[in-house]
Scaffold this active site. Structure first.
Site, PDB file in Angstrom:
ATOM      1  N   PRO A  34     -83.006  50.564 -65.947  1.00 20.54           N
ATOM      2  CA  PRO A  34     -83.527  49.248 -66.331  1.00 20.54           C
ATOM      3  C   PRO A  34     -83.913  48.461 -65.085  1.00 20.54           C
ATOM      4  CG  PRO A  34     -81.144  49.330 -66.615  1.00 20.54           C
ATOM      5  CD  PRO A  34     -81.576  50.723 -66.279  1.00 20.54           C
ATOM      6  N   LYS A  35     -84.990  47.711 -65.180  1.00 23.99           N
ATOM      7  CA  LYS A  35     -85.396  46.839 -64.075  1.00 23.99           C
ATOM      8  C   LYS A  35     -84.660  45.510 -64.254  1.00 23.99           C
ATOM      9  CE  LYS A  35     -89.448  45.170 -61.575  1.00 23.99           C
ATOM     10  NZ  LYS A  35     -89.028  43.769 -61.483  1.00 23.99           N
ATOM     11  N   VAL A  36     -83.520  45.406 -63.617  1.00 17.55           N
ATOM     12  CA  VAL A  36     -82.659  44.229 -63.764  1.00 17.55           C
ATOM     13  C   VAL A  36     -83.344  43.020 -63.126  1.00 17.55           C
ATOM     14  CG1 VAL A  36     -80.395  43.255 -63.261  1.00 17.55           C
ATOM     15  CG2 VAL A  36     -80.625  45.708 -63.765  1.00 17.55           C
ATOM     16  N   ASP A  73     -86.598  43.117 -67.143  1.00 17.32           N
ATOM     17  CA  ASP A  73     -88.016  42.841 -67.387  1.00 17.32           C
ATOM     18  C   ASP A  73     -88.841  44.120 -67.369  1.00 17.32           C
ATOM     19  OD1 ASP A  73     -87.879  43.334 -64.694  1.00 17.32           O
ATOM     20  OD2 ASP A  73     -89.005  41.565 -64.073  1.00 17.32           O
ATOM     21  N   GLY A  74     -88.190  45.255 -67.640  1.00 13.02           N
ATOM     22  CA  GLY A  74     -88.883  46.525 -67.708  1.00 13.02           C
ATOM     23  C   GLY A  74     -87.976  47.655 -67.266  1.00 13.02           C
TER      24      GLY A  74
END
Length: 561
Positions: free
Chosen positions: A124-126, A278-279
Site C-alpha cells: 500500500p502507498k501509505v 492513496d494507492g
C-alpha cells in the site's frame, strides 16, 4: 433546465500540446497566472512545513501542483522550481538518497512497466511523511526528513518520542539505513469510504509543532526501503518484522502480473487498514546498491494511485438555463475531468445569487466531486484566475406563467416546457428529448407549446436530422397523445398541483375545472392556501385560456363542449 441561448463562453480556448490541455493565453497573461499559482503553492508549502498547518486539502495541493507543471510545460518554462517538495531548510545529508516514485496512470501502464521485470512485490502507498532512520551499533542515531531527497531536517528529537518507532535494533539492522513513511495511525480506516482525511498534513503538523509531544503517540511508521538490506525479500520482511517494523511484512504481497496488483489495490481500497493510503507501490526485490540511488531515478519501483474522490477542474465557460417554471440556473462548463470512471464536463452551480456568492468566472479552478447517483457537485473554489470576465445573466422576469407561447426572449423556457410535456410525468412522448423538440421548433416555428399537434407526417419527415424511422415514431407518439386523459393534458399545461391532488379533485373536463373554487383546491392533498391561489392564477391566465380553446378545437379529451 435548458441552456440560455446567449450563454457566455470564457476566453479560455484549449489545444493539445504533448498530450496536455493548454490554455490559449497571451504570453503576458500566461506568465502572470503561472507566477501567481507558483507563489500560492509556495506559500501553502511554507506554512505546511514550517508551522505544520495545512491551508488546503492535500489532494487539492497535489492537483494544483500538477496543474502548474502542466502550464509551465505548455509555455516551455523550466519546471524544476515547482514547489512540490518541502522547502530546504535542513542541511542534514541523507546517507542514502530518497529516489521518489514514478506514477503509473492505469492498468495498461502497470502492465507495461511490469513487463521484463521479475520478483515483484506490491505494498500500500501509505499517505504520510517520508523519513530516513539511521541505526548505528543497535541504536537510533538520526532521523531526517525527506527534504529534497539528498538532504533534509534533523527530526531525531521528535522521532525519539514516537513509541511505535523502535529505538534499538539487533543483527543486520543494528547498523542500517531505513526509509519509510510516518503516518497518522487509524483504526479500521476504509479508504474508499473515508477518503484521505488530510492525514499527511496532520502527521506533518504533529512533527512540526513544539508543544504537542503527547500527540506523537498517534503516529506510526511503515518501512518501504532497506537500502543494501537482504537481497531476498521474504528474509528482508522477516527481519524488519522481528525488529518491530511489522506492518511492512503484513502488507507486502508477491505479484506476478497486473491482475494480482489490481486485486491487491482494490482490496486495500475497500478493507479496514491502520493507515490512510492513496494507492499502491510495485517494487522489485532486487535493488541497486545504495550508492547509485538518486532523486527521481528509482526505476525499480512505481506507484499506481487511487483516483481522487474530488477533482480540480478548470471552468471554461459559465452558462445559464431557464426551467419550465422560469427559474434561472447557472451551470459551469469544465475542461473535462474523470471522476469514478465518469467524464465530468458540467456542474450545476445553482441560482444566480449562489453563483454571485461563489464568485466563479472562466479560468477558475474548482473542486468537483460526485454526489448521490453520480451527479457532479461543486465543493469549493480552490483558485481564482486574475481575469474576472463574467457573463451577464438573463433577465429574471420569467415565472411559472410565462412562455407558453414562443418568442425570442422565451426560447429557453419554451423549450423547457416542451421537454416537460413530453416527459412521463405528463404526456409520455417516448423518444422526444430536448434535441428533437429544438429541431421541430426551429424548422416549423411553433406558436405555442401544443403547435406540434398540427404537424403532418410529411412535415415531421422533412425535419432536418430526422431519419425515416424516427419521424414515423414521432408521428405515432403525437397521435397516441391525443388519446391521453384530460388530467395528463392538464399536467402538460403545468397546473401547479401534484398528480395525486389532481386525481383527488375528480375533475375530468375543463368545464369542471373552471367551476372549482379556491376553497375546493385548498382541501386537496398537499395543497394549502398559497398553492390554491397559484392554481386560480394559472386557470385565469389568458394564455392558459387560449390554449384550452385551441385544445378543444383539436378534440382533445376533456376540452370539448
Amino acid at each position: 433546465m435548458r441552456l440560455w441561448k446567449s450563454m457566455a463562453w470564457g476566453i479560455l480556448l484549449w489545444h493539445s500540446q504533448s498530450g496536455a490541455l493548454c490554455p490559449a493565453w497571451p504570453p503576458a497573461r500566461a506568465a502572470e497566472e503561472i507566477t501567481r499559482l507558483q507563489q500560492q503553492l509556495a506559500d501553502w508549502n511554507d506554512i505546511y512545513w514550517k508551522q505544520g498547518v495545512s491551508a488546503v486539502d492535500d489532494s487539492v495541493y497535489d492537483q494544483l501542483s500538477a496543474r502548474l507543471v502542466q502550464w509551465q510545460r505548455c509555455v516551455g518554462q523550466d519546471v524544476s522550481s515547482t514547489p512540490v517538495s518541502p522547502p530546504l531548510n535542513g542541511t542534514t545529508m541523507h546517507p542514502v538518497a530518497h529516489t521518489g516514485v514514478r506514477k503509473l496512470a492505469d492498468r495498461q501502464a502497470v502492465e507495461q512497466w511490469m513487463r521484463g521485470r521479475s520478483e515483484l512485490w506490491v505494498q500500500p502507498k501509505v499517505d504520510g511523511v517520508a523519513v530516513t532512520l539511521v541505526y548505528q551499533n543497535g541504536k537510533l542515531t538520526r532521523a531526517i526528513s525527506r527534504g529534497n531527497g539528498l538532504q533534509g531536517e534533523d527530526w531525531t528529537p521528535k522521532i525519539r518520542l514516537i513509541p511505535s518507532i523502535p529505538q534499538t535494533t539487533q543483527g543486520a539492522l543494528a547498523n542500517a539505513v531505513l526509509q519509510g513513511e510516518i503516518f497518522l495511525q487509524r483504526e479500521g480506516h476504509i479508504q474508499q469510504r473515508m477518503g484521505g482525511m488530510n492525514a499527511r498534513s496532520k502527521a506533518a503538523g504533529m512533527l512540526m509543532r513544539q508543544d504537542n509531544a503527547s500527540a506523537l503517540n498517534s503516529l506510526g511508521i511503515f518501512i518501504w526501503a532497506w537500502p543494501d538490506g537482504p537481497a531476498n525479500m521474504p528474509e528482508r520482511l522477516s527481519q524488519l518484522a522481528k525488529a518491530g517494523f511489522s506492518l511492512t511484512k503484513k502488507y507486502s504481497l508477491a505479484v506476478k502480473d497486473a491482475s494480482e496488483v489490481e486485486r491487491a489495490r482494490q482490496s486495500w481500497l475497500t478493507s479496514a487498514l491502520p493507515f490512510v493510503t492513496d494507492g499502491v507501490v510495485i517494487r522489485m526485490a532486487k535493488e541497486p546498491a545504495s550508492q547509485y540511488w538518486r532523486p527521481g531515478q528509482g526505476d525499480w519501483l512505481a506507484a499506481w494511485k487511487y483516483p481522487p474522490v474530488a477533482q480540480v477542474a478548470q471552468v471554461s465557460a459559465i452558462q445559464f438555463s431557464v426551467g419550465k417554471s422560469g427559474k434561472i440556473t447557472v451551470v459551469a462548463s469544465l475542461v473535462p475531468v474523470i471522476l469514478d470512471d465518469k467524464r465530468v464536463q458540467r456542474v450545476n452551480i445553482g441560482s444566480v445569487k449562489r453563483w454571485e456568492a461563489w464568485d466563479i468566472a472562466p479560468g477558475d479552478q474548482i473542486l468537483v466531486s460526485l454526489a448521490g447517483q453520480g451527479i457532479p457537485r461543486l465543493d469549493e473554489v480552490v483558485w481564482r484566475s486574475r481575469e474576472r470576465s463574467k457573463p451577464v445573466p438573463p433577465d429574471s422576469h420569467f415565472n411559472s406563467l410565462t412562455c407558453f407561447y414562443a418568442s425570442e426572449t422565451c426560447q429557453e423556457q419554451f423549450i423547457s416546457r416542451l421537454v416537460w410535456l413530453g416527459s412521463r410525468s405528463a404526456l409520455g412522448l417516448d423518444g422526444m428529448g430536448e434535441a428533437s423538440w429544438r429541431a421541430l421548433h426551429q424548422t416549423h416555428r411553433f406558436e405555442h407549446i401544443f403547435s406540434w399537434l398540427a404537424l403532418t407526417s410529411a412535415q415531421i419527415a422533412n425535419t432536418p436530422g430526422f431519419a425515416k424511422g424516427k419521424s414515423e415514431q414521432i408521428w405515432r407518439q403525437f397521435n397516441l397523445a391525443r388519446r391521453q386523459p384530460f388530467t395528463r393534458w392538464i399536467m402538460a399545461m403545468d397546473i401547479p398541483l401534484t398528480q395525486a391532488a389532481l386525481q383527488a379533485s375528480g375533475d375530468r373536463s375543463w368545464e369542471q375545472l373552471l367551476m372549482r373554487t379556491e376553497q375546493h383546491w385548498r382541501q386537496l392533498p398537499a395543497t394549502g392556501e398559497r398553492r390554491a391561489g397559484r392554481v386560480i392564477d394559472w386557470r385565469d391566465n389568458p394564455q392558459i385560456k387560449t390554449l384550452s380553446r385551441w385544445l378543444a378545437a383539436q378534440h382533445i379529451p376533456g376540452f370539448g363542449s
